[in-house]
Write an enzyme that holds these catalytic residues in place. Structure first.
Site, PDB file in Angstrom:
ATOM      1  N   LYS A 116       1.349  -1.571   4.098  1.00 14.51           N
ATOM      2  CA  LYS A 116       0.915  -2.936   3.774  1.00 14.51           C
ATOM      3  C   LYS A 116       1.763  -3.601   2.690  1.00 14.51           C
ATOM      4  O   LYS A 116       1.942  -4.816   2.702  1.00 14.51           O
ATOM      5  CB  LYS A 116      -0.556  -2.934   3.365  1.00 14.51           C
ATOM      6  N   GLU A 200      -5.135  -7.702  -4.457  1.00 15.16           N
ATOM      7  CA  GLU A 200      -5.018  -9.089  -4.004  1.00 15.16           C
ATOM      8  C   GLU A 200      -6.327  -9.825  -4.250  1.00 15.16           C
ATOM      9  O   GLU A 200      -7.362  -9.231  -4.522  1.00 15.16           O
ATOM     10  CB  GLU A 200      -4.558  -9.163  -2.538  1.00 15.16           C
ATOM     11  N   LYS A 201      -6.242 -11.131  -4.141  1.00 11.83           N
ATOM     12  CA  LYS A 201      -7.407 -11.996  -4.293  1.00 11.83           C
ATOM     13  C   LYS A 201      -8.420 -11.644  -3.210  1.00 11.83           C
ATOM     14  O   LYS A 201      -8.056 -11.456  -2.047  1.00 11.83           O
ATOM     15  CB  LYS A 201      -6.940 -13.446  -4.140  1.00 11.83           C
ATOM     16  N   HIS A 235     -16.697  -4.182   9.889  1.00 10.97           N
ATOM     17  CA  HIS A 235     -15.247  -4.303  10.147  1.00 10.97           C
ATOM     18  C   HIS A 235     -14.872  -4.008  11.585  1.00 10.97           C
ATOM     19  O   HIS A 235     -13.688  -3.921  11.914  1.00 10.97           O
ATOM     20  CB  HIS A 235     -14.416  -3.407   9.222  1.00 10.97           C
ATOM     21  N   GLU A 275      -2.406  -9.987  11.476  1.00 14.14           N
ATOM     22  CA  GLU A 275      -3.793 -10.370  11.188  1.00 14.14           C
ATOM     23  C   GLU A 275      -3.890 -11.205   9.907  1.00 14.14           C
ATOM     24  O   GLU A 275      -3.230 -10.901   8.919  1.00 14.14           O
ATOM     25  CB  GLU A 275      -4.668  -9.123  11.018  1.00 14.14           C
ATOM     26  N   ARG A 292       0.838  -2.190  17.495  1.00 10.56           N
ATOM     27  CA  ARG A 292       0.436  -1.652  18.811  1.00 10.56           C
ATOM     28  C   ARG A 292      -0.277  -2.726  19.607  1.00 10.56           C
ATOM     29  O   ARG A 292      -0.533  -3.803  19.098  1.00 10.56           O
ATOM     30  CB  ARG A 292      -0.536  -0.494  18.584  1.00 10.56           C
ATOM     31  N   VAL A 295      -7.224  -3.881  21.316  1.00 15.42           N
ATOM     32  CA  VAL A 295      -8.368  -3.910  22.235  1.00 15.42           C
ATOM     33  C   VAL A 295      -8.513  -5.306  22.838  1.00 15.42           C
ATOM     34  O   VAL A 295      -8.752  -5.470  24.031  1.00 15.42           O
ATOM     35  CB  VAL A 295      -9.667  -3.531  21.479  1.00 15.42           C
TER      36      VAL A 295
END
Ligand code: ADP
Length: 446
Positions: A116, A200-201, A235, A275, A292, A295
């Protein structure tokens, strides 16, 4: 094109890959665990090879057994699907060393975007917006406190190598931040083998909007617009749709274009998803890059007419993307309901068991991606998703009407499924209005 592909996965995505291969004229070898020995889709593969007992670590996650199966069957490529080994750069490297093409990015591109902190660097270079926060990994408590003071609380601590919603800590003030830094580092190291963390915020109210992108090995990359996946529980996405309702097209367009630029900069070939969380003012902040197929890829397929699975195989085989960005046209609206073998009335407890009655919907604009059949026993060993129901129509209201109609036709008995939840959500006025936030469903279910 490849001669023969090994499918290192199970369930609906294994079937989806078989379908793509058959249309491409490629032979398929499906590996399976003892728990999946009676899965109906295995009959559609040209060959099926048992690779071990039910527990994933002994079968779908067991690299040596999968590679051995690939050698026995003499395949020239391996498709990992999603989950299991799909985001393991070491697996992609082993496939390459064993002269089997990994259908997905190179291990180098996967490592760049799967981390990340690294992914954020590429995002910045491609002008993809990220959350305000630390530029790289945070080294000590002092640095963390300074960054948090600058961006303002609440902040979230995340692991660079994190995934599956694990290892995140929300901090509302300096005291909790100081309390959590050391533990977060240790936990990240133990869970992911990498102790790097960043800050992060934290956005209190947001929607989940993601961009589908795909690149080839010749330096081309395009985007296939966005999906909205805000209807979530713990999630886990429950409903996905495309396009995202009530989003200003002028705001999403540069985000989508720059997401394609991002994978181009990372020399990434294959399908990926960038995302984002989107705030009330339609500002976007990148969460992560999934390296990848996802779904929820069918909703994008329905509105663009692009077969993402086939294309992922074609670009892995070295083919040039068959279209340019300007050729991608969006038609209508698509919604996907994930059908899980879970009981919505008992806190979504998994409900494996045998399906005695199965009736699938059909008619215009209805698609089912599922591996189940009458007499199929849903094994207790894996993820509880047993299929996806997708509808496509000229606009969002007709798409919802069509989904209600399709859900009304769908019967999966006697096991418990999430069908009743989807019926309820399709009648829900807030969903109907479009644009619920990522915590909406959990509030509704309280
Ligand atoms: P993972 O890889 O573990 O799934 P993500 O970075 O994708 O981690 O985040 C998972 C979820 O956590 C998001 O979908 C969102 O609900 C929440 N989340 C992550 N970062 C933030 C943030 N900065 N603000 C608000 N929520 C966040």
């Amino acid at each position: 094109m490849f001669r023969r592909i090994l499918i290192a996965n199970r369930g609906e995505i294994a079937l989806r890959i078989i379908r793509a291969c058959q249309e491409l004229g490629v032979e398929t070898v499906c590996v399976y665990s003892e728990a999946d020995a009676d899965a109906p889709y295995l009959r559609l593969a040209d060959r099926a090879i048992c690779i071990g007992p039910g527990p994933s670590k002994d079968s779908y996650l067991n690299i040596s057994r999968i590679i051995a199966a690939g050698e026995i069957a003499d395949v020239d490529a391996i498709h990992p699907g999603y989950g299991f080994l799909a985001e393991r750069a070491d697996f992609a490297a082993i496939c390459r060393d064993c002269k089997m093409e990994f259908i997905g990015p190179s291990p180098e591109a996967m490592a760049k975007l799967g981390d990340k902190v690294e992914a954020k660097k590429f995002a910045k270079a491609a002008k993809v917006p990220v959350f305000p926060g630390s530029a790289g990994a945070v080294e000590d408590e002092q640095e963390a406190v300074e960054i948090a003071a600058e961006i303002g609380y609440p902040v979230i601590i995340k692991a660079a190598a994190g995934g599956g919603g694990r290892g995140m800590r929300i901090c509302h003030n300096e005291a909790t931040l100081l309390n959590n830094i050391k533990n977060a580092k240790q936990e990240a190291l133990a869970a992911f083998g990498n102790g790097d963390i960043f800050i992060e915020k934290f956005l209190e109210r947001a929607r989940h909007v993601e961009i589908q992108v795909i690149g080839d090995k010749h330096g081309h990359a395009v985007h296939l617009w966005e999906r909205d996946c805000s209807m979530q529980r713990r999630h886990q996405k429950v409903i996905e749709e495309a396009p995202a309702p009530r989003v200003d097209r002028k705001k999403i367009q540069p985000i989508a274009e720059n997401a394609a630029k991002l994978i181009k900069l990372a020399e990434y070939a294959g399908a990926a998803t960038v995302e984002f969380l989107m705030d009330d003012d339609q500002n976007f902040y990148m969460l992560e890059v999934n390296t990848r197929v996802q779904v929820e890829h069918p909703v994008t397929e329905m509105i663009t007419g692009v077969d993402i699975l086939k294309l992922s195989i074609q670009v892995a085989a070295g083919e040039v993307l068959p279209f340019k960005q300007k050729d991608i046209k969006v038609t209508g609206h698509a919604i996907e309901c994930r059908i899980n073998a879970e009981d919505p009335n008992r806190n979504f407890m998994p409900c494996p068991g045998t399906i005695e009655t199965l009736m699938l919907p059909g008619g215009p604009g209805v698609r089912i991606d599922s591996h189940v059949a009458t007499g199929y026993r849903v094994p207790p060993n894996y993820d509880s998703m047993i299929g996806k129901l997708i509808t496509h129509a000229e606009d969002r209201p007709s798409c919802i009407t069509r989904m209600k109609r399709a859900l009304g036709e769908l019967v999966i008995e006697p096991i418990h499924t999430t069908i009743p939840l989807h019926k309820r959500l399709m009648e829900n006025a807030d969903f109907g209005a479009g644009g619920v936030d990522i915590h909406y469903l959990e509030r509704l279910l309280k």
